[in-house]
Design a protein around this motif. Structure first.
Motif, PDB file in Angstrom:
ATOM      1  N   MET A   1       0.846  -1.176   0.000  1.00 35.88           N
ATOM      2  CA  MET A   1       0.000   0.000   0.000  1.00 35.88           C
ATOM      3  C   MET A   1       0.893   1.241   0.000  1.00 35.88           C
ATOM      4  SD  MET A   1      -3.116   0.685   2.527  1.00 35.88           S
ATOM      5  CE  MET A   1      -4.281   1.916   2.146  1.00 35.88           C
ATOM      6  N   GLY A   2       0.629   2.150  -0.921  1.00 38.60           N
ATOM      7  CA  GLY A   2       1.429   3.361  -1.052  1.00 38.60           C
ATOM      8  C   GLY A   2       0.975   4.448  -0.100  1.00 38.60           C
ATOM      9  N   ALA A   3       1.703   5.527  -0.131  1.00 38.64           N
ATOM     10  CA  ALA A   3       1.376   6.686   0.704  1.00 38.64           C
ATOM     11  C   ALA A   3       0.166   7.413   0.118  1.00 38.64           C
ATOM     12  CB  ALA A   3       2.576   7.619   0.763  1.00 38.64           C
ATOM     13  N   ALA A   4      -0.507   8.139   0.979  1.00 40.33           N
ATOM     14  CA  ALA A   4      -1.630   8.958   0.510  1.00 40.33           C
ATOM     15  C   ALA A   4      -1.080  10.169  -0.240  1.00 40.33           C
ATOM     16  CB  ALA A   4      -2.483   9.399   1.682  1.00 40.33           C
ATOM     17  N   HIS A   5      -1.644  10.434  -1.388  1.00 40.94           N
ATOM     18  CA  HIS A   5      -1.271  11.606  -2.175  1.00 40.94           C
ATOM     19  C   HIS A   5      -2.473  12.525  -2.298  1.00 40.94           C
ATOM     20  CE1 HIS A   5       2.631  10.550  -4.485  1.00 40.94           C
ATOM     21  NE2 HIS A   5       2.638   9.996  -3.292  1.00 40.94           N
ATOM     22  N   THR A   6      -2.199  13.801  -2.454  1.00 34.69           N
ATOM     23  CA  THR A   6      -3.244  14.792  -2.634  1.00 34.69           C
ATOM     24  C   THR A   6      -3.291  15.166  -4.115  1.00 34.69           C
ATOM     25  OG1 THR A   6      -2.904  15.652  -0.415  1.00 34.69           O
ATOM     26  CG2 THR A   6      -4.047  17.088  -1.977  1.00 34.69           C
ATOM     27  N   TYR A   7      -4.473  15.037  -4.691  1.00 33.59           N
ATOM     28  CA  TYR A   7      -4.671  15.329  -6.102  1.00 33.59           C
ATOM     29  C   TYR A   7      -5.630  16.511  -6.241  1.00 33.59           C
ATOM     30  CZ  TYR A   7      -2.851  10.597  -6.644  1.00 33.59           C
ATOM     31  OH  TYR A   7      -2.058   9.467  -6.595  1.00 33.59           O
ATOM     32  N   ARG A   8      -5.346  17.366  -7.200  1.00 34.44           N
ATOM     33  CA  ARG A   8      -6.296  18.406  -7.596  1.00 34.44           C
ATOM     34  C   ARG A   8      -6.905  17.935  -8.913  1.00 34.44           C
ATOM     35  NH1 ARG A   8      -3.964  24.458  -6.424  1.00 34.44           N
ATOM     36  NH2 ARG A   8      -4.246  24.353  -4.172  1.00 34.44           N
ATOM     37  N   VAL A   9      -8.228  17.917  -8.940  1.00 42.61           N
ATOM     38  CA  VAL A   9      -8.926  17.381 -10.109  1.00 42.61           C
ATOM     39  C   VAL A   9      -9.930  18.409 -10.628  1.00 42.61           C
ATOM     40  CG1 VAL A   9     -10.277  15.465 -11.027  1.00 42.61           C
ATOM     41  CG2 VAL A   9      -8.749  15.078  -9.072  1.00 42.61           C
ATOM     42  N   ILE A  10      -9.875  18.661 -11.922  1.00 42.64           N
ATOM     43  CA  ILE A  10     -10.875  19.493 -12.593  1.00 42.64           C
ATOM     44  C   ILE A  10     -11.750  18.557 -13.414  1.00 42.64           C
ATOM     45  CG2 ILE A  10     -11.318  21.340 -14.247  1.00 42.64           C
ATOM     46  CD1 ILE A  10      -8.533  22.453 -13.545  1.00 42.64           C
ATOM     47  N   VAL A  11     -13.043  18.559 -13.112  1.00 39.05           N
ATOM     48  CA  VAL A  11     -14.018  17.748 -13.849  1.00 39.05           C
ATOM     49  C   VAL A  11     -14.828  18.697 -14.717  1.00 39.05           C
ATOM     50  CG1 VAL A  11     -15.979  16.171 -13.676  1.00 39.05           C
ATOM     51  CG2 VAL A  11     -14.144  16.068 -11.965  1.00 39.05           C
ATOM     52  N   ARG A  12     -14.893  18.392 -16.017  1.00 36.25           N
ATOM     53  CA  ARG A  12     -15.625  19.247 -16.956  1.00 36.25           C
ATOM     54  C   ARG A  12     -16.748  18.468 -17.615  1.00 36.25           C
ATOM     55  NH1 ARG A  12     -10.151  21.080 -18.013  1.00 36.25           N
ATOM     56  NH2 ARG A  12     -10.003  23.278 -17.464  1.00 36.25           N
ATOM     57  N   GLY A  13     -17.783  19.210 -17.993  1.00 32.04           N
ATOM     58  CA  GLY A  13     -18.902  18.588 -18.701  1.00 32.04           C
ATOM     59  C   GLY A  13     -19.818  19.647 -19.263  1.00 32.04           C
ATOM     60  N   ALA A  14     -20.930  19.195 -19.819  1.00 28.67           N
ATOM     61  CA  ALA A  14     -21.932  20.098 -20.386  1.00 28.67           C
ATOM     62  C   ALA A  14     -23.296  19.736 -19.818  1.00 28.67           C
ATOM     63  CB  ALA A  14     -21.948  19.989 -21.904  1.00 28.67           C
ATOM     64  N   PHE A  15     -24.066  20.767 -19.494  1.00 33.90           N
ATOM     65  CA  PHE A  15     -25.430  20.549 -19.050  1.00 33.90           C
ATOM     66  C   PHE A  15     -26.250  19.997 -20.207  1.00 33.90           C
ATOM     67  CE2 PHE A  15     -24.335  24.178 -16.136  1.00 33.90           C
ATOM     68  CZ  PHE A  15     -24.470  23.474 -14.941  1.00 33.90           C
ATOM     69  N   GLU A  16     -27.216  19.123 -19.888  1.00 34.21           N
ATOM     70  CA  GLU A  16     -28.120  18.587 -20.901  1.00 34.21           C
ATOM     71  C   GLU A  16     -29.522  18.465 -20.317  1.00 34.21           C
ATOM     72  OE1 GLU A  16     -26.765  14.859 -22.472  1.00 34.21           O
ATOM     73  OE2 GLU A  16     -25.075  15.771 -23.516  1.00 34.21           O
ATOM     74  N   GLY A  17     -30.510  18.835 -21.096  1.00 31.74           N
ATOM     75  CA  GLY A  17     -31.898  18.617 -20.723  1.00 31.74           C
ATOM     76  C   GLY A  17     -32.319  19.256 -19.416  1.00 31.74           C
ATOM     77  N   LEU A  18     -31.883  20.494 -19.175  1.00 32.04           N
ATOM     78  CA  LEU A  18     -32.240  21.156 -17.915  1.00 32.04           C
ATOM     79  C   LEU A  18     -33.725  21.504 -17.893  1.00 32.04           C
ATOM     80  CD1 LEU A  18     -29.242  23.634 -17.466  1.00 32.04           C
ATOM     81  CD2 LEU A  18     -29.619  21.458 -16.287  1.00 32.04           C
ATOM     82  N   ALA A  19     -34.396  21.108 -16.835  1.00 35.72           N
ATOM     83  CA  ALA A  19     -35.794  21.487 -16.637  1.00 35.72           C
ATOM     84  C   ALA A  19     -35.851  22.991 -16.359  1.00 35.72           C
ATOM     85  CB  ALA A  19     -36.394  20.709 -15.475  1.00 35.72           C
ATOM     86  N   ASP A  20     -36.982  23.599 -16.653  1.00 36.43           N
ATOM     87  CA  ASP A  20     -37.137  25.045 -16.485  1.00 36.43           C
ATOM     88  C   ASP A  20     -36.821  25.498 -15.063  1.00 36.43           C
ATOM     89  OD1 ASP A  20     -37.814  25.345 -19.142  1.00 36.43           O
ATOM     90  OD2 ASP A  20     -39.976  25.359 -18.763  1.00 36.43           O
ATOM     91  N   GLU A  21     -37.276  24.737 -14.046  1.00 36.07           N
ATOM     92  CA  GLU A  21     -37.033  25.154 -12.655  1.00 36.07           C
ATOM     93  C   GLU A  21     -35.561  25.039 -12.276  1.00 36.07           C
ATOM     94  OE1 GLU A  21     -38.406  20.846 -12.574  1.00 36.07           O
ATOM     95  OE2 GLU A  21     -39.199  22.675 -13.469  1.00 36.07           O
ATOM     96  N   VAL A  22     -34.872  24.043 -12.818  1.00 34.03           N
ATOM     97  CA  VAL A  22     -33.426  23.894 -12.567  1.00 34.03           C
ATOM     98  C   VAL A  22     -32.679  25.030 -13.258  1.00 34.03           C
ATOM     99  CG1 VAL A  22     -31.405  22.425 -12.915  1.00 34.03           C
ATOM    100  CG2 VAL A  22     -33.598  21.403 -12.272  1.00 34.03           C
ATOM    101  N   ARG A  23     -33.043  25.317 -14.499  1.00 36.86           N
ATOM    102  CA  ARG A  23     -32.432  26.413 -15.243  1.00 36.86           C
ATOM    103  C   ARG A  23     -32.604  27.733 -14.499  1.00 36.86           C
ATOM    104  NH1 ARG A  23     -30.598  27.172 -20.149  1.00 36.86           N
ATOM    105  NH2 ARG A  23     -31.147  25.105 -20.863  1.00 36.86           N
ATOM    106  N   ALA A  24     -33.804  27.991 -13.985  1.00 35.64           N
ATOM    107  CA  ALA A  24     -34.079  29.231 -13.249  1.00 35.64           C
ATOM    108  C   ALA A  24     -33.241  29.303 -11.974  1.00 35.64           C
ATOM    109  CB  ALA A  24     -35.564  29.328 -12.915  1.00 35.64           C
ATOM    110  N   ARG A  25     -33.112  28.182 -11.261  1.00 38.29           N
ATOM    111  CA  ARG A  25     -32.317  28.162 -10.020  1.00 38.29           C
ATOM    112  C   ARG A  25     -30.839  28.398 -10.321  1.00 38.29           C
ATOM    113  NH1 ARG A  25     -33.689  23.304  -7.810  1.00 38.29           N
ATOM    114  NH2 ARG A  25     -31.874  22.291  -8.662  1.00 38.29           N
ATOM    115  N   LEU A  26     -30.317  27.749 -11.358  1.00 41.81           N
ATOM    116  CA  LEU A  26     -28.908  27.942 -11.724  1.00 41.81           C
ATOM    117  C   LEU A  26     -28.646  29.383 -12.130  1.00 41.81           C
ATOM    118  CD1 LEU A  26     -28.228  24.656 -13.736  1.00 41.81           C
ATOM    119  CD2 LEU A  26     -27.318  25.241 -11.486  1.00 41.81           C
ATOM    120  N   LEU A  27     -29.546  29.966 -12.904  1.00 42.65           N
ATOM    121  CA  LEU A  27     -29.371  31.361 -13.311  1.00 42.65           C
ATOM    122  C   LEU A  27     -29.441  32.311 -12.121  1.00 42.65           C
ATOM    123  CD1 LEU A  27     -31.330  31.456 -16.682  1.00 42.65           C
ATOM    124  CD2 LEU A  27     -28.851  31.696 -16.338  1.00 42.65           C
TER     125      LEU A  27
END
Length: 111
Positions: A1-27
């Motif tokens: 078992m190795g040592a614990a390492h700290t990673y910085r991770v950037i996760v990217r994606g695109a919104f799809e099929g947002l419902a009107d209420e979700v869109r309004a909340r995000l905006l």
């Protein structure tokens, strides 16, 4: 078992099929999720703009170094999927970029 390492991770994606209420909340919350809000945390910070097209999360993941960057990316993507599920926001494929902070070389300028 190795040592614990700290990673910085950037996760990217695109919104799809947002419902009107979700869109309004995000905006309504868009000002809280801009460039100044981006921080690497265990909980993750979500960033997006008014177009509601693309988004990114920034995570700190502590994981066994033997599991490598691939595992850190998978953990962060899983966290992002959970956060998006909580928001009720649909999304496409997620991709991640991982940096191992424990093996990162820092070049310092001479004084």
């Amino acid at each position: 078992m190795g040592a614990a390492h700290t990673y910085r991770v950037i996760v990217r994606g695109a919104f799809e099929g947002l419902a009107d209420e979700v869109r309004a909340r995000l905006l309504a919350e868009v000002d809280d999720h801009g460039m100044t809000a981006m921080r690497f945390t265990e909980e993750g910070s979500l960033a997006y703009d008014r177009t509601l097209k693309h988004f990114s999360f920034r995570y700190v993941v502590v994981s066994d170094s033997d599991d490598g960057e691939e595992m850190a990316g998978a953990i962060a993507e899983d966290r992002a999927e959970g956060a998006l599920r909580e928001l009720g926001a649909g999304h496409g494929t997620l991709t991640s970029k991982v940096t191992d902070m424990d093996t990162m070389k820092i070049n310092r300028k001479g004084r």
